[in-house]
Write a protein that holds these residues in place. Structure first.
Motif, short mmCIF file in Angstrom:
data_model
loop_
_atom_site.label_atom_id
_atom_site.label_comp_id
_atom_site.label_asym_id
_atom_site.label_seq_id
_atom_site.Cartn_x
_atom_site.Cartn_y
_atom_site.Cartn_z
N UNK A 226 42.63 2.07 -19.85
CA UNK A 226 43.17 0.71 -19.82
C UNK A 226 44.60 0.69 -20.29
N UNK A 227 44.81 0.39 -21.56
CA UNK A 227 46.16 0.43 -22.13
C UNK A 227 46.74 1.84 -22.00
N UNK A 228 45.90 2.84 -22.22
CA UNK A 228 46.24 4.25 -21.95
C UNK A 228 44.99 4.90 -21.36
N UNK A 229 45.09 6.21 -21.09
CA UNK A 229 43.88 6.91 -20.63
C UNK A 229 43.04 7.42 -21.78
N UNK A 230 43.53 7.27 -23.03
CA UNK A 230 42.80 7.78 -24.18
C UNK A 230 42.44 6.72 -25.19
N UNK A 231 42.16 5.49 -24.75
CA UNK A 231 41.79 4.42 -25.68
C UNK A 231 40.40 4.66 -26.26
N UNK A 232 40.21 4.24 -27.50
CA UNK A 232 38.87 4.25 -28.07
C UNK A 232 38.63 3.00 -28.89
N UNK A 233 37.35 2.70 -29.06
CA UNK A 233 36.87 1.61 -29.90
C UNK A 233 36.21 2.21 -31.14
N UNK A 234 36.42 1.60 -32.30
CA UNK A 234 35.77 2.03 -33.53
C UNK A 234 34.85 0.89 -33.99
N UNK A 235 33.56 1.19 -34.07
CA UNK A 235 32.57 0.15 -34.38
C UNK A 235 31.91 0.43 -35.72
N UNK A 236 31.98 -0.57 -36.61
CA UNK A 236 31.27 -0.51 -37.88
C UNK A 236 30.10 -1.47 -37.74
N UNK A 237 28.96 -0.94 -37.30
CA UNK A 237 27.85 -1.81 -36.90
C UNK A 237 27.30 -2.62 -38.06
N UNK A 238 27.15 -2.01 -39.25
CA UNK A 238 26.54 -2.74 -40.36
C UNK A 238 27.42 -3.89 -40.84
N UNK B 54 46.04 -0.28 -15.02
CA UNK B 54 45.76 -1.71 -14.83
C UNK B 54 44.51 -2.01 -14.01
N UNK B 55 44.14 -1.14 -13.07
CA UNK B 55 42.99 -1.42 -12.23
C UNK B 55 41.67 -1.10 -12.94
N UNK B 56 41.73 -0.33 -14.01
CA UNK B 56 40.52 0.05 -14.75
C UNK B 56 40.36 -0.70 -16.07
N UNK B 57 41.44 -1.29 -16.56
CA UNK B 57 41.41 -1.99 -17.85
C UNK B 57 40.32 -3.06 -17.90
N UNK B 58 40.14 -3.90 -16.87
CA UNK B 58 39.08 -4.91 -16.96
C UNK B 58 37.69 -4.31 -17.16
N UNK B 59 37.41 -3.19 -16.50
CA UNK B 59 36.11 -2.55 -16.63
C UNK B 59 35.91 -1.98 -18.03
N UNK B 60 36.97 -1.47 -18.63
CA UNK B 60 36.88 -0.97 -20.00
C UNK B 60 36.57 -2.11 -20.97
N UNK C 256 26.87 6.24 -46.55
CA UNK C 256 25.96 5.11 -46.46
C UNK C 256 26.23 4.24 -45.24
N UNK C 257 27.19 4.61 -44.40
CA UNK C 257 27.47 3.87 -43.18
C UNK C 257 28.11 4.81 -42.17
N UNK C 258 28.00 4.43 -40.92
CA UNK C 258 28.51 5.25 -39.82
C UNK C 258 29.53 4.43 -39.05
N UNK C 259 30.63 5.08 -38.67
CA UNK C 259 31.61 4.47 -37.79
C UNK C 259 31.46 5.14 -36.42
N UNK C 260 31.05 4.34 -35.43
CA UNK C 260 30.85 4.86 -34.08
C UNK C 260 32.16 4.77 -33.30
N UNK C 261 32.48 5.82 -32.56
CA UNK C 261 33.68 5.85 -31.72
C UNK C 261 33.26 5.93 -30.26
N UNK C 262 33.81 5.04 -29.45
CA UNK C 262 33.43 4.93 -28.05
C UNK C 262 34.70 4.91 -27.19
N UNK C 263 34.71 5.73 -26.16
CA UNK C 263 35.76 5.65 -25.14
C UNK C 263 35.22 4.78 -24.00
N UNK C 264 35.70 3.54 -23.87
CA UNK C 264 35.13 2.63 -22.87
C UNK C 264 35.68 2.85 -21.46
N UNK C 265 36.68 3.73 -21.35
CA UNK C 265 37.36 3.93 -20.08
C UNK C 265 38.86 3.76 -20.28
#
Length: 287
Positions: free
Chosen positions: A157-169, A193-199, A146-155
């Motif tokens: 930053x802290x590592x090269x494999x960071x992801x965000x988990x979004x529970x939109x509802x 460090x040079x890419x973290x702000x963009x992520x 009944x709900x979806x968890x979206x996973x996004x790699x924003x770029x």
């Protein structure tokens, strides 16, 4: 060590963030594990640092829900977030672990486990490194019925494999160590460090005025906090860029710069930043 200072004392706490979304804040590393319940079962974001600490987290989660554990998400491959993966698989039937394809499971992670000598070090050393079953490159989603968890790699930053988990509802965003509340953001030997702000710019596109953001460590925060931290992390990147362009050697940069965080916390940021800058943005020091 790769993340926040480990704190061995106190008891894990459970906070309800939204409908069927909770965060367990564990005193060891002051780390957060987020639980999301759907019709299909329970999803956990991160698994802590050992079999025992994962069991402690799950025991606290069980105060709120008895839903079967079916999914695990790793925000990044650092010991304090993923060494409970094997225990998580054993705690459910057919548990699937998802992470980003760039997670460094064979390099930085085992080195950091071997080097860790803090509280409960024997537990961490005994944990089985258990990589994800499923990886992705940019965006994916986990359907909980009944709900979806979206996973996004924003770029990177802290590592090269960071992801965000979004529970939109529920208007909840789990940010891992791209966002830190309990101390200075951590630039480790595998940071960007040079890419973290963009992520963080991309992360901010997913954060509204009422969004609850769960950092890797510390209390949940809001958009203003993430924006301010992005600004400070951006200052670190721009200071590195400025110093390099003026011919200041990396060995002198910490003393020469005006930093938004204590200089002693930025050694890896400066070294990695200088390494990642293109040659065109560096000036040879005058002799």
């Amino acid at each position: 060590m790769s993340d926040a200072t480990p704190r061995p004392h106190g008891e894990p706490t459970l906070t309800e963030l939204a409908d069927r979304v909770w965060v367990v804040r564990h005193p060891w590393w002051d780390v957060n594990v987020t639980a999301v319940e759907g019709q299909r079962g329970l999803l956990l974001v991160d698994t802590h640092t050992s079999d025992a600490s994962f069991a402690e987290v799950l025991e606290v989660v069980r105060r709120a829900t008895r839903a079967p554990l079916v999914e695990v998400v790793n925000t990044h491959a650092h010991l304090d977030h993923v060494l409970g993966n094997a225990a998580a698989r054993a705690a459910g039937e057919g548990v699937v672990v998802t992470g980003h394809e760039a997670g460094d499971w064979e390099g930085h992670l085992p080195r950091s486990v071997a080097a860790y000598d803090g509280p409960r070090a024997e537990e961490a050393a005994a944990a089985v490194v258990s990589p994800p079953d499923r990886t992705f490159s940019s965006v994916t989603a986990i359907d909980l019925g009944d709900r979806v968890v979206e996973l996004v790699h924003p770029g990177r930053g802290h590592t090269d494999g960071d992801l965000l988990a979004r529970v939109e509802d529920a208007d909840v965003l789990v940010a891992g160590d791209l966002v830190e509340e309990s101390g200075t953001p951590v630039w480790g030997e595998d940071s960007w460090p040079m890419e973290w702000p963009l992520s963080l710019d991309l992360a901010l596109e997913l954060v509204g005025p009422a969004t609850v953001v769960v950092p890797g460590h510390g209390s949940p925060v809001d958009r203003d906090f993430v924006f301010e931290q992005r600004s400070s992390i951006g200052v670190v990147a721009e200071t590195i860029r400025d110093l390099a362009s003026r011919g200041v050697p990396a060995s002198e940069a910490l003393a020469a710069g005006q930093w938004p965080y204590p200089a002693e916390d930025l050694a890896h940021a400066v070294r990695r930043g200088y390494e990642h800058l293109p040659r065109s943005q560096k000036r040879l020091p005058l002799i």
